[in-house]
Write a protein that holds these residues in place. Structure first.
Motif, PDB file in Angstrom:
ATOM      1  N   SER A   1       0.862  -1.185   0.000  1.00 24.57           N
ATOM      2  CA  SER A   1       0.000   0.000   0.000  1.00 24.57           C
ATOM      3  C   SER A   1       0.898   1.234   0.000  1.00 24.57           C
ATOM      4  CB  SER A   1      -0.903   0.009   1.236  1.00 24.57           C
ATOM      5  OG  SER A   1      -0.127   0.231   2.408  1.00 24.57           O
ATOM      6  N   ALA A   2       0.317   2.372  -0.304  1.00 24.65           N
ATOM      7  CA  ALA A   2       1.090   3.619  -0.327  1.00 24.65           C
ATOM      8  C   ALA A   2       1.677   3.911   1.054  1.00 24.65           C
ATOM      9  CB  ALA A   2       0.216   4.772  -0.797  1.00 24.65           C
ATOM     10  N   SER A   3       0.909   3.632   2.106  1.00 33.48           N
ATOM     11  CA  SER A   3       1.425   3.897   3.457  1.00 33.48           C
ATOM     12  C   SER A   3       2.533   2.917   3.831  1.00 33.48           C
ATOM     13  CB  SER A   3       0.301   3.878   4.505  1.00 33.48           C
ATOM     14  OG  SER A   3      -0.291   2.603   4.569  1.00 33.48           O
ATOM     15  N   ASP A   4       2.393   1.641   3.433  1.00 35.75           N
ATOM     16  CA  ASP A   4       3.458   0.662   3.685  1.00 35.75           C
ATOM     17  C   ASP A   4       4.723   1.048   2.925  1.00 35.75           C
ATOM     18  OD1 ASP A   4       1.931  -0.916   5.393  1.00 35.75           O
ATOM     19  OD2 ASP A   4       1.274  -2.266   3.783  1.00 35.75           O
ATOM     20  N   GLU A   5       4.546   1.453   1.673  1.00 37.31           N
ATOM     21  CA  GLU A   5       5.698   1.852   0.858  1.00 37.31           C
ATOM     22  C   GLU A   5       6.397   3.054   1.479  1.00 37.31           C
ATOM     23  OE1 GLU A   5       6.399   3.591  -3.555  1.00 37.31           O
ATOM     24  OE2 GLU A   5       5.159   1.778  -3.452  1.00 37.31           O
TER      25      GLU A   5
ATOM     26  N   LEU B   1      12.135   3.591   6.564  1.00 35.14           N
ATOM     27  CA  LEU B   1      12.994   2.605   7.228  1.00 35.14           C
ATOM     28  C   LEU B   1      14.297   2.410   6.452  1.00 35.14           C
ATOM     29  CD1 LEU B   1      13.421   0.512   9.460  1.00 35.14           C
ATOM     30  CD2 LEU B   1      12.099  -1.105   8.079  1.00 35.14           C
ATOM     31  N   LEU B   2      14.189   2.260   5.135  1.00 39.14           N
ATOM     32  CA  LEU B   2      15.395   2.103   4.303  1.00 39.14           C
ATOM     33  C   LEU B   2      16.297   3.327   4.417  1.00 39.14           C
ATOM     34  CD1 LEU B   2      13.767   0.564   1.112  1.00 39.14           C
ATOM     35  CD2 LEU B   2      15.561  -0.525   2.476  1.00 39.14           C
ATOM     36  N   THR B   3      15.697   4.510   4.400  1.00 38.85           N
ATOM     37  CA  THR B   3      16.466   5.751   4.487  1.00 38.85           C
ATOM     38  C   THR B   3      17.171   5.863   5.838  1.00 38.85           C
ATOM     39  OG1 THR B   3      14.939   6.814   2.947  1.00 38.85           O
ATOM     40  CG2 THR B   3      16.309   8.264   4.281  1.00 38.85           C
ATOM     41  N   ALA B   4      16.468   5.495   6.908  1.00 35.91           N
ATOM     42  CA  ALA B   4      17.068   5.544   8.247  1.00 35.91           C
ATOM     43  C   ALA B   4      18.196   4.521   8.376  1.00 35.91           C
ATOM     44  CB  ALA B   4      16.000   5.303   9.313  1.00 35.91           C
ATOM     45  N   GLU B   5      17.968   3.314   7.870  1.00 37.56           N
ATOM     46  CA  GLU B   5      19.020   2.292   7.937  1.00 37.56           C
ATOM     47  C   GLU B   5      20.214   2.689   7.079  1.00 37.56           C
ATOM     48  OE1 GLU B   5      18.385  -1.792   8.000  1.00 37.56           O
ATOM     49  OE2 GLU B   5      16.710  -1.672   9.399  1.00 37.56           O
TER      50      GLU B   5
ATOM     51  N   LEU C   1      12.819   0.154  -5.047  1.00 42.68           N
ATOM     52  CA  LEU C   1      11.613   0.850  -4.610  1.00 42.68           C
ATOM     53  C   LEU C   1      11.242   1.928  -5.628  1.00 42.68           C
ATOM     54  CD1 LEU C   1       9.553   1.059  -2.269  1.00 42.68           C
ATOM     55  CD2 LEU C   1      11.058   2.758  -1.245  1.00 42.68           C
ATOM     56  N   GLY C   2      12.223   2.665  -6.095  1.00 47.61           N
ATOM     57  CA  GLY C   2      11.972   3.710  -7.089  1.00 47.61           C
ATOM     58  C   GLY C   2      11.475   3.164  -8.422  1.00 47.61           C
ATOM     59  N   ARG C   3      11.894   1.957  -8.768  1.00 45.88           N
ATOM     60  CA  ARG C   3      11.481   1.330 -10.033  1.00 45.88           C
ATOM     61  C   ARG C   3      10.190   0.525  -9.900  1.00 45.88           C
ATOM     62  NH1 ARG C   3      16.814  -1.382 -10.517  1.00 45.88           N
ATOM     63  NH2 ARG C   3      15.475  -3.185 -10.312  1.00 45.88           N
TER      64      ARG C   3
END
Length: 127
Positions: A10-14, A20-24, A90-92
């Protein structure tokens, strides 16, 4: 117990997974920086003295520390590369799809291992 494939994100999950990816990724960049400084300090301090790893009792310790920091640095760089690839997927629009079977990766797995490229089923050893 087999992993149940999740539906498309979903948009919220994404958005949550992107955060999370950005923080990690930020944590991995920091870890690479700290470990690089530690590596540089070990190399600089060992170059100031004539260390004979074979005969000097401190030489073995320095060699161990250098190898240990190098292994941690390699691991942090690898994690950073994995996170960059996950952000690219994720971007693709390919994030969360198993690279082996093409099925969705369960949301719970992505939350636990955000850079995961395979579903739980495909990570199991084949018999």
């Amino acid at each position: 117990m087999a992993e149940q494939p999740s539906r498309a994100l979903s948009a919220s999950d994404e958005a949550a997974l992107r955060d999370l990816l950005t923080a990690e990724r930020a944590a991995a960049v920091t870890r690479v920086g700290v470990l690089t400084l530690a590596w540089d300090d070990i190399v600089a301090s060992s170059s100031l003295v004539a260390v004979d790893d074979e005969h000097d009792p401190e030489g073995a310790t320095i060699a161990f520390e250098r190898a240990h920091v190098q292994a941690l640095l390699d691991q942090a760089r690898s994690q950073l590369a994995d996170l960059d690839l996950a952000l690219e997927r994720l971007g693709r629009g390919r994030y969360g799809t198993c690279e082996r079977c093409g099925q969705p990766i369960a949301l719970e797995r992505l939350r636990a291992r955000p850079a995961a490229t395979t579903c739980v089923h495909c990570t199991r050893p084949r018999r």
